[in-house]
Design a protein around this motif. Structure first.
Motif, PDB file in Angstrom:
ATOM      1  N   VAL A 186       0.881  -1.177   0.000  1.00 25.87           N
ATOM      2  CA  VAL A 186       0.000   0.000   0.000  1.00 25.87           C
ATOM      3  C   VAL A 186       0.911   1.218   0.000  1.00 25.87           C
ATOM      4  N   GLN A 187       0.874   1.935  -1.080  1.00 25.00           N
ATOM      5  CA  GLN A 187       1.697   3.145  -1.221  1.00 25.00           C
ATOM      6  C   GLN A 187       0.924   4.177  -2.029  1.00 25.00           C
ATOM      7  N   VAL A 188       0.920   5.403  -1.521  1.00 30.17           N
ATOM      8  CA  VAL A 188       0.327   6.504  -2.287  1.00 30.17           C
ATOM      9  C   VAL A 188       1.381   7.587  -2.477  1.00 30.17           C
ATOM     10  N   PRO A 189       1.315   8.369  -3.552  1.00 28.86           N
ATOM     11  CA  PRO A 189       0.255   8.367  -4.557  1.00 28.86           C
ATOM     12  C   PRO A 189       0.397   7.231  -5.568  1.00 28.86           C
ATOM     13  N   LEU A 190      -0.781   6.810  -6.083  1.00 29.59           N
ATOM     14  CA  LEU A 190      -0.823   5.970  -7.281  1.00 29.59           C
ATOM     15  C   LEU A 190      -1.738   6.703  -8.254  1.00 29.59           C
ATOM     16  N   LEU A 191      -1.272   6.902  -9.480  1.00 33.23           N
ATOM     17  CA  LEU A 191      -2.095   7.555 -10.496  1.00 33.23           C
ATOM     18  C   LEU A 191      -2.493   6.545 -11.552  1.00 33.23           C
ATOM     19  N   LYS A 192      -3.780   6.566 -11.918  1.00 36.61           N
ATOM     20  CA  LYS A 192      -4.243   5.766 -13.056  1.00 36.61           C
ATOM     21  C   LYS A 192      -4.814   6.746 -14.069  1.00 36.61           C
ATOM     22  N   ASP A 193      -4.365   6.604 -15.297  1.00 38.72           N
ATOM     23  CA  ASP A 193      -4.898   7.476 -16.338  1.00 38.72           C
ATOM     24  C   ASP A 193      -5.585   6.610 -17.390  1.00 38.72           C
ATOM     25  N   PRO A 194      -6.920   6.559 -17.360  1.00 35.20           N
ATOM     26  CA  PRO A 194      -7.638   5.710 -18.315  1.00 35.20           C
ATOM     27  C   PRO A 194      -7.499   6.198 -19.752  1.00 35.20           C
ATOM     28  N   ASN A 195      -7.065   7.439 -19.931  1.00 33.77           N
ATOM     29  CA  ASN A 195      -6.918   7.976 -21.293  1.00 33.77           C
ATOM     30  C   ASN A 195      -5.698   7.410 -21.997  1.00 33.77           C
ATOM     31  N   THR A 196      -4.713   6.979 -21.206  1.00 27.30           N
ATOM     32  CA  THR A 196      -3.474   6.483 -21.805  1.00 27.30           C
ATOM     33  C   THR A 196      -3.111   5.088 -21.290  1.00 27.30           C
ATOM     34  N   ASP A 197      -3.987   4.535 -20.425  1.00 19.98           N
ATOM     35  CA  ASP A 197      -3.738   3.233 -19.798  1.00 19.98           C
ATOM     36  C   ASP A 197      -2.480   3.216 -18.941  1.00 19.98           C
ATOM     37  N   VAL A 198      -2.145   4.351 -18.388  1.00 20.00           N
ATOM     38  CA  VAL A 198      -0.959   4.412 -17.526  1.00 20.00           C
ATOM     39  C   VAL A 198      -1.377   4.198 -16.071  1.00 20.00           C
ATOM     40  N   ASP A 199      -0.577   3.396 -15.346  1.00 17.76           N
ATOM     41  CA  ASP A 199      -0.724   3.200 -13.898  1.00 17.76           C
ATOM     42  C   ASP A 199       0.637   3.501 -13.321  1.00 17.76           C
ATOM     43  N   MET A 200       0.771   4.466 -12.419  1.00 22.00           N
ATOM     44  CA  MET A 200       2.120   4.682 -11.901  1.00 22.00           C
ATOM     45  C   MET A 200       2.211   5.119 -10.458  1.00 22.00           C
ATOM     46  N   PHE A 201       3.245   4.585  -9.769  1.00 20.45           N
ATOM     47  CA  PHE A 201       3.639   5.018  -8.433  1.00 20.45           C
ATOM     48  C   PHE A 201       4.731   6.071  -8.606  1.00 20.45           C
ATOM     49  N   GLU A 202       5.171   6.631  -7.513  1.00 24.43           N
ATOM     50  CA  GLU A 202       6.300   7.564  -7.414  1.00 24.43           C
ATOM     51  C   GLU A 202       5.897   8.984  -7.810  1.00 24.43           C
ATOM     52  N   SER A 203       5.817   9.823  -6.770  1.00 18.50           N
ATOM     53  CA  SER A 203       5.293  11.177  -6.944  1.00 18.50           C
ATOM     54  C   SER A 203       6.039  12.002  -8.006  1.00 18.50           C
ATOM     55  N   LYS A 204       7.370  11.942  -7.981  1.00 20.45           N
ATOM     56  CA  LYS A 204       8.106  12.789  -8.938  1.00 20.45           C
ATOM     57  C   LYS A 204       7.817  12.347 -10.368  1.00 20.45           C
ATOM     58  N   ALA A 205       7.765  11.034 -10.574  1.00 17.13           N
ATOM     59  CA  ALA A 205       7.506  10.512 -11.918  1.00 17.13           C
ATOM     60  C   ALA A 205       6.079  10.872 -12.354  1.00 17.13           C
ATOM     61  N   ILE A 206       5.142  10.862 -11.413  1.00 17.41           N
ATOM     62  CA  ILE A 206       3.746  11.180 -11.758  1.00 17.41           C
ATOM     63  C   ILE A 206       3.628  12.651 -12.180  1.00 17.41           C
ATOM     64  N   VAL A 207       4.275  13.535 -11.415  1.00 16.28           N
ATOM     65  CA  VAL A 207       4.222  14.969 -11.752  1.00 16.28           C
ATOM     66  C   VAL A 207       4.811  15.170 -13.153  1.00 16.28           C
ATOM     67  N   LYS A 208       5.931  14.510 -13.415  1.00 20.45           N
ATOM     68  CA  LYS A 208       6.586  14.651 -14.724  1.00 20.45           C
ATOM     69  C   LYS A 208       5.656  14.129 -15.836  1.00 20.45           C
ATOM     70  N   TYR A 209       5.019  12.999 -15.565  1.00 20.60           N
ATOM     71  CA  TYR A 209       4.100  12.414 -16.558  1.00 20.60           C
ATOM     72  C   TYR A 209       2.943  13.389 -16.862  1.00 20.60           C
ATOM     73  N   LEU A 210       2.384  13.968 -15.805  1.00 22.62           N
ATOM     74  CA  LEU A 210       1.226  14.866 -16.013  1.00 22.62           C
ATOM     75  C   LEU A 210       1.628  16.069 -16.853  1.00 22.62           C
ATOM     76  N   ILE A 211       2.789  16.622 -16.544  1.00 23.49           N
ATOM     77  CA  ILE A 211       3.231  17.812 -17.281  1.00 23.49           C
ATOM     78  C   ILE A 211       3.552  17.439 -18.731  1.00 23.49           C
ATOM     79  N   THR A 212       4.251  16.330 -18.906  1.00 21.77           N
ATOM     80  CA  THR A 212       4.625  15.936 -20.266  1.00 21.77           C
ATOM     81  C   THR A 212       3.389  15.592 -21.092  1.00 21.77           C
ATOM     82  N   THR A 213       2.417  14.955 -20.471  1.00 21.57           N
ATOM     83  CA  THR A 213       1.262  14.485 -21.246  1.00 21.57           C
ATOM     84  C   THR A 213       0.239  15.583 -21.487  1.00 21.57           C
TER      85      THR A 213
END
Ligand SMILES: N[C@@H](CCC(=O)N[C@@H](CS)C(=O)NCC(=O)O)C(=O)O
Length: 216
Positions: A186-213
């Motif tokens: 059990v670890q948060v944050p976990l982001l799921k993006d149904p628009n791209t089928d992405v599931d990801m842990f790790e806050s820094k990577a999630i922020v980067k993904y959101l900005i890039t996408t």
């Protein structure tokens, strides 16, 4: 709920939602953003946040104190704890929390509009989840906020260094136990993006993904 990550009254409502272990669709309304605030204006003739629509009970409320009282009454059959009442002290402490984050999350950054809302597993006081929620707000990306607040002593600390020794076992038949069964942790944050089928842990990577996408 229409709200802003930084607004002190919206934060109090999210704290209540987190403590009540509820899941809510967050429609971010950053400063300078028009996408959702315009919708609110057109549909309900207001631009005041927090604005809560509870389709379960056909309830619509537009003030933090009414929302918090309603949530505790309806979902916990109790009155709201003093630390969550919309009073001057809680307003000041909630404002200070945003100031300590340099008001990150307050102001709109232009972004693409997703077809479907994203999904974020989080809980209000999680320091790793906060930058993700701030980014979602700045980019005006609606998301289903699934709260996985801590429920027992053994959950204290980060996922990889829990304070209590031994194997971690979530309480049975909870959202945490369902999450544990799916992910083995059990670890948060976990982001799921149904628009791209992405599931990801790790806050820094999630922020980067959101900005890039999504950021323009
Ligand atoms: N490196 C991870 C750390 C995430 C993390 O440890 N999150 C805490 C909450 S702030 C957690 O999941 N703790 C375990 C728990 O709540 O059971 C990240 O940056 O996302």
């Amino acid at each position: 709920m229409y709200g802003n990550e930084v607004d002190p009254m919206c934060r109090l409502v999210r704290e209540a939602i987190s403590e009540l272990n509820l899941d809510v669709l967050i429609i971010p309304c950053p400063k300078g953003g028009d996408r959702h605030i315009q919708q609110l204006q057109e549909m309900y003739s207001t631009n005041k946040i927090p604005f809560l629509i509870d389709k379960n009970t056909q309830t619509i409320l537009n003030s933090a104190s009414e929302i918090i009282d309603y949530l505790y009454k309806h979902y916990a059959n109790s009155s709201a704890p003093i630390r969550l009442r919309a009073n001057i002290f809680n307003y000041a402490s909630s404002t200070s929390a945003s100031l300590l984050r340099w008001n990150a999350g307050k102001t709109k950054q232009s972004a693409l509009e997703p077809t479907d809302p994203l999904v974020l597993y989080s809980f209000e006081s999680s320091p790793y989840s906060r930058p993700v929620r701030e980014t979602l707000c700045e980019l005006e990306l609606p998301y289903l906020l699934i709260n996985l607040g801590k429920q027992q002593f053994g959950e204290l600390g980060p996922a990889i260094h829990r304070l209590s020794p031994g194997e971690y076992t979530p309480l049975p038949k909870t959202k945490r136990s369902a999450f544990f069964a799916e992910h083995g942790t059990v670890q948060v944050p976990l982001l799921k993006d149904p628009n791209t089928d992405v599931d990801m842990f790790e806050s820094k990577a999630i922020v980067k993904y959101l900005i890039t996408t999504y950021a323009l």
